[in-house]
Design an enzyme around this catalytic site. Structure first.
Site, PDB file in Angstrom:
ATOM      1  N   TYR A  16       0.807  -1.227   0.000  1.00 25.81           N
ATOM      2  CA  TYR A  16       0.000   0.000   0.000  1.00 25.81           C
ATOM      3  C   TYR A  16       0.841   1.280   0.000  1.00 25.81           C
ATOM      4  O   TYR A  16       0.294   2.378  -0.121  1.00 25.81           O
ATOM      5  CB  TYR A  16      -0.911   0.039   1.235  1.00 25.81           C
ATOM      6  CG  TYR A  16      -1.905  -1.092   1.312  1.00 25.81           C
ATOM      7  CD1 TYR A  16      -3.035  -1.114   0.492  1.00 25.81           C
ATOM      8  CD2 TYR A  16      -1.726  -2.141   2.201  1.00 25.81           C
ATOM      9  CE1 TYR A  16      -3.955  -2.157   0.555  1.00 25.81           C
ATOM     10  CE2 TYR A  16      -2.634  -3.196   2.280  1.00 25.81           C
ATOM     11  CZ  TYR A  16      -3.744  -3.196   1.451  1.00 25.81           C
ATOM     12  OH  TYR A  16      -4.639  -4.228   1.524  1.00 25.81           O
ATOM     13  N   HIS A  21      -4.152   6.639  -1.171  1.00 25.27           N
ATOM     14  CA  HIS A  21      -4.742   6.590   0.170  1.00 25.27           C
ATOM     15  C   HIS A  21      -3.685   6.734   1.268  1.00 25.27           C
ATOM     16  O   HIS A  21      -4.033   6.941   2.428  1.00 25.27           O
ATOM     17  CB  HIS A  21      -5.475   5.255   0.329  1.00 25.27           C
ATOM     18  CG  HIS A  21      -6.853   5.355   0.932  1.00 25.27           C
ATOM     19  ND1 HIS A  21      -7.568   6.538   1.044  1.00 25.27           N
ATOM     20  CD2 HIS A  21      -7.655   4.396   1.463  1.00 25.27           C
ATOM     21  CE1 HIS A  21      -8.735   6.297   1.604  1.00 25.27           C
ATOM     22  NE2 HIS A  21      -8.817   5.004   1.873  1.00 25.27           N
ATOM     23  N   PHE A  66      -5.449  -0.465   9.578  1.00 17.97           N
ATOM     24  CA  PHE A  66      -6.118  -0.242   8.301  1.00 17.97           C
ATOM     25  C   PHE A  66      -7.085   0.945   8.425  1.00 17.97           C
ATOM     26  O   PHE A  66      -7.586   1.273   9.493  1.00 17.97           O
ATOM     27  CB  PHE A  66      -6.804  -1.493   7.751  1.00 17.97           C
ATOM     28  CG  PHE A  66      -5.792  -2.504   7.251  1.00 17.97           C
ATOM     29  CD1 PHE A  66      -5.254  -2.378   5.981  1.00 17.97           C
ATOM     30  CD2 PHE A  66      -5.353  -3.525   8.065  1.00 17.97           C
ATOM     31  CE1 PHE A  66      -4.301  -3.276   5.517  1.00 17.97           C
ATOM     32  CE2 PHE A  66      -4.402  -4.428   7.615  1.00 17.97           C
ATOM     33  CZ  PHE A  66      -3.872  -4.304   6.348  1.00 17.97           C
ATOM     34  N   ASN A  68     -10.156   1.986   7.721  1.00 22.30           N
ATOM     35  CA  ASN A  68     -11.513   2.126   8.254  1.00 22.30           C
ATOM     36  C   ASN A  68     -11.599   1.873   9.755  1.00 22.30           C
ATOM     37  O   ASN A  68     -12.666   2.018  10.348  1.00 22.30           O
ATOM     38  CB  ASN A  68     -12.499   1.220   7.491  1.00 22.30           C
ATOM     39  CG  ASN A  68     -12.134  -0.245   7.571  1.00 22.30           C
ATOM     40  OD1 ASN A  68     -11.052  -0.592   8.016  1.00 22.30           O
ATOM     41  ND2 ASN A  68     -13.032  -1.095   7.122  1.00 22.30           N
ATOM     42  N   ASP A  93      -5.718  11.901   2.505  1.00 21.21           N
ATOM     43  CA  ASP A  93      -6.001  12.112   1.090  1.00 21.21           C
ATOM     44  C   ASP A  93      -7.424  12.636   0.929  1.00 21.21           C
ATOM     45  O   ASP A  93      -8.288  12.324   1.733  1.00 21.21           O
ATOM     46  CB  ASP A  93      -5.817  10.802   0.317  1.00 21.21           C
ATOM     47  CG  ASP A  93      -6.729   9.694   0.845  1.00 21.21           C
ATOM     48  OD1 ASP A  93      -6.612   9.348   2.034  1.00 21.21           O
ATOM     49  OD2 ASP A  93      -7.559   9.174   0.074  1.00 21.21           O
ATOM     50  N   ASN A 114     -13.377   6.939   5.067  1.00 20.51           N
ATOM     51  CA  ASN A 114     -13.572   5.996   6.173  1.00 20.51           C
ATOM     52  C   ASN A 114     -12.620   6.207   7.337  1.00 20.51           C
ATOM     53  O   ASN A 114     -12.963   5.917   8.483  1.00 20.51           O
ATOM     54  CB  ASN A 114     -13.464   4.557   5.657  1.00 20.51           C
ATOM     55  CG  ASN A 114     -14.664   4.164   4.812  1.00 20.51           C
ATOM     56  OD1 ASN A 114     -15.772   4.635   5.038  1.00 20.51           O
ATOM     57  ND2 ASN A 114     -14.444   3.316   3.831  1.00 20.51           N
TER      58      ASN A 114
END
Length: 198
Positions: A16, A21, A66, A68, A93, A114
């Site tokens: 990632y 993000h 993570f 959310n 972001d 989220n």
């Protein structure tokens, strides 16, 4: 002097790291480099660095839960260091402003983000500061959820280091002089991205 909590939003793991993000993680890494220190894994499911930002005591964190579920680690670290939400800055972001634009913002809604949704729920308030890192809307009919999990495009990457550096400057300015002077200083200087529209 009040302590600050600076949160960078992203997803953990090398797959990632270059995603849109993960702009918040990128900015926090720049702030850590400026502090000359490294993040350490904290029991609150976050990478944490305690130091100073613009001379003020600060805790920098990258939640490892993570996106959310970001609120849990943020709340745990804020409680541990007894930091009021008014002294929390979240770097994230933002789809609703174009790439090359950076915005400092007080409170407000989460715009479907989220990470912000989770933090607002966990802190029990929307009243924390945001540094919005513009990534623009996805091209064509691409799903926004897919767009944010893609790496920055080649054309974007040539300006990325500059924007990350400038977003870190905005965080330092918020700590040093507050919201309104920061908005006055930074909001007029958006980067004009060259090349054809995406």
């Amino acid at each position: 002097m009040d302590r600050w909590l600076v949160v960078g939003l992203g997803n953990p793991g090398p797959e990632y790291a270059g995603n849109r993000h993960n702009a918040g993680f990128m900015v926090l890494d720049e702030l850590a480099a400026r502090a000359g220190d490294r993040f350490k894994v904290h029991k609150a499911r976050a990478e944490v660095l305690t130091g100073r930002v613009s001379g003020a005591p600060a805790v920098l964190i990258k939640p490892l839960s993570f996106m959310n579920l970001s609120g849990g680690p943020v709340k745990a670290v804020a409680d541990f260091y007894k930091i009021d939400p008014a002294h929390v800055i979240v770097v994230h972001d933002e789809l609703d402003i174009p790439y090359g634009a950076l915005r400092a913002k007080p409170g407000g809604g989460d715009n479907g983000h989220n990470g912000l949704k989770s933090i607002t729920k966990s802190l029990g308030t929307r009243d924390y500061l945001r540094v919005r890192f513009g990534i623009g809307r996805p091209p064509g009919r691409m799903d926004p959820a897919s767009f944010v999990l893609k790496d920055f495009a080649t054309a974007e990457r040539k300006d990325l280091a500059f924007l990350v550096d400038r977003a870190a400057d905005i965080v330092e300015s918020l700590v040093k002089v507050g919201l309104e002077p920061t908005q006055n200083a930074f909001h007029s200087g958006d980067l004009k991205i060259s090349g054809p529209p995406r």
